[in-house]
Motif scaffolding. Structure first.
Motif, PDB file in Angstrom:
ATOM      1  N   ARG A 107     -12.903   3.934   2.928  1.00 25.19           N
ATOM      2  CA  ARG A 107     -11.479   3.932   2.631  1.00 25.19           C
ATOM      3  C   ARG A 107     -10.705   4.449   3.840  1.00 25.19           C
ATOM      4  O   ARG A 107     -11.099   5.405   4.481  1.00 25.19           O
ATOM      5  CB  ARG A 107     -11.168   4.819   1.430  1.00 25.19           C
ATOM      6  N   SER A 112      -5.701   1.977   2.499  1.00 21.94           N
ATOM      7  CA  SER A 112      -6.529   1.241   1.542  1.00 21.94           C
ATOM      8  C   SER A 112      -5.972   1.214   0.129  1.00 21.94           C
ATOM      9  O   SER A 112      -6.395   0.390  -0.689  1.00 21.94           O
ATOM     10  CB  SER A 112      -7.939   1.834   1.492  1.00 21.94           C
ATOM     11  N   TYR A 113      -5.042   2.103  -0.201  1.00 23.60           N
ATOM     12  CA  TYR A 113      -4.627   2.301  -1.595  1.00 23.60           C
ATOM     13  C   TYR A 113      -3.402   1.444  -1.883  1.00 23.60           C
ATOM     14  O   TYR A 113      -2.308   1.707  -1.381  1.00 23.60           O
ATOM     15  CB  TYR A 113      -4.384   3.789  -1.840  1.00 23.60           C
ATOM     16  N   HIS A 125       0.837  -1.197   0.000  1.00 25.56           N
ATOM     17  CA  HIS A 125       0.000   0.000   0.000  1.00 25.56           C
ATOM     18  C   HIS A 125       0.869   1.242   0.000  1.00 25.56           C
ATOM     19  O   HIS A 125       2.059   1.199   0.322  1.00 25.56           O
ATOM     20  CB  HIS A 125      -0.996   0.005   1.167  1.00 25.56           C
ATOM     21  N   SER A 130      -8.033  -0.902  -4.413  1.00 22.48           N
ATOM     22  CA  SER A 130      -8.393  -0.443  -3.073  1.00 22.48           C
ATOM     23  C   SER A 130      -8.806  -1.640  -2.242  1.00 22.48           C
ATOM     24  O   SER A 130      -9.472  -2.559  -2.731  1.00 22.48           O
ATOM     25  CB  SER A 130      -9.543   0.558  -3.127  1.00 22.48           C
ATOM     26  N   GLY A 183      -5.791   8.148  -3.373  1.00 18.72           N
ATOM     27  CA  GLY A 183      -7.062   8.645  -2.879  1.00 18.72           C
ATOM     28  C   GLY A 183      -7.327  10.119  -3.084  1.00 18.72           C
ATOM     29  O   GLY A 183      -8.285  10.647  -2.532  1.00 18.72           O
ATOM     30  N   GLU A 190     -12.505  -3.107  -1.729  1.00 17.56           N
ATOM     31  CA  GLU A 190     -12.854  -2.503  -3.003  1.00 17.56           C
ATOM     32  C   GLU A 190     -14.040  -1.564  -2.872  1.00 17.56           C
ATOM     33  O   GLU A 190     -14.151  -0.586  -3.623  1.00 17.56           O
ATOM     34  CB  GLU A 190     -13.165  -3.595  -4.034  1.00 17.56           C
TER      35      GLU A 190
END
Length: 236
Positions: free
Chosen positions: A211, A215-216, A153, A204, A157, A207
């Motif tokens: 978020r 999360s990314y 990650h 993400s 975002g 998904e």
């Protein structure tokens, strides 16, 4: 080779731990198991098609082990945190492929150069203290043309989230989450370390729904170029 699931130094004694986050380790062990219904499908994608000898850096509590295909002949799993390493040993004993759990850090892997067909990093580069050095070490232990699989990650975002991630990295996030930083660029770091990037995609986790700063993610492959790398002494 040591028996599957064994974890010692070369003298047979338990080593001093270079990373010690006992509270985070307990929290992470519970959280990762709870998240497995969401994360498991990404582990399958991450590890699909691997074969030969594999090194996994930052194996945590060993949740990847159940997802390795039968074409893998051995996994050497490096984990510096003692509490997570103990859980990884238990997971290794249940694995369908041979897994050897070894103490060590990403910046100084206790293995020989060019000893592995593939390397795996899974939600670990965010917490490595010296990322360029760690990626150089991974490159060292891969055979020429060997593959790096990554699921990490990093920044994402939009502008507001990016500002939030950077602020968290400078304050509380690394303290509460075992040295993790959420505003990194794992793809850029891998490219800068001299790997040839392969297919990769942004996603993400989860998904859908809320978020969080972590999360990314990006999931993909890279390759060590065929040129030779300098040798260094190792243990395995």
């Amino acid at each position: 080779m040591r028996p599957r699931g064994h974890s010692t130094d070369r003298t047979g004694a338990l080593p001093a731990d270079p990373v010690h986050h006992p509270v985070f380790a307990r929290f992470y062990a519970r959280l990762s198991v709870a998240a497995e219904p969401t994360i498991g499908v990404h582990r399958d994608e991450l590890l699909a098609g691997l074969s030969g000898r594999v090194i996994e850096i930052g194996a945590g509590n060993g949740l990847n082990f159940a997802h390795y295909p039968s074409t893998v002949s051995e996994v050497v799993a490096i984990e510096p945190e003692r509490g997570l390493r103990r859980l990884a040993v238990t997971a290794a004993m249940r694995s369908d492929v041979p897994v050897d759990v070894v103490p060590g850090v990403a910046e100084a892997l206790p293995v020989k150069s060019e000893a592995f067909d593939a390397a795996v990093v899974s939600l670990v580069l965010c917490s490595v203290r010296d990322l360029p050095r760690a990626l150089a070490e991974i490159r060292r232990v891969l055979r020429p043309g060997g593959e790096l699989r990554f699921f990490e990650h990093g920044a994402g975002g939009g502008r507001a989230m990016a500002l939030c991630q950077r602020a968290l990295d400078r304050t509380v996030w690394p303290l509460f989450f075992g040295g993790c930083h959420v505003a990194g660029d794992p793809v850029g770091a891998i490219r800068d370390a001299g790997y040839e990037l392969g297919p990769h995609r942004r996603l993400s986790v989860p998904e859908k729904g809320l978020r969080t700063p972590s999360s990314y993610c990006v999931l993909g492959t890279a390759r060590r170029p065929d040129s030779a790398a300098p040798d260094a002494p190792g243990a395995l």
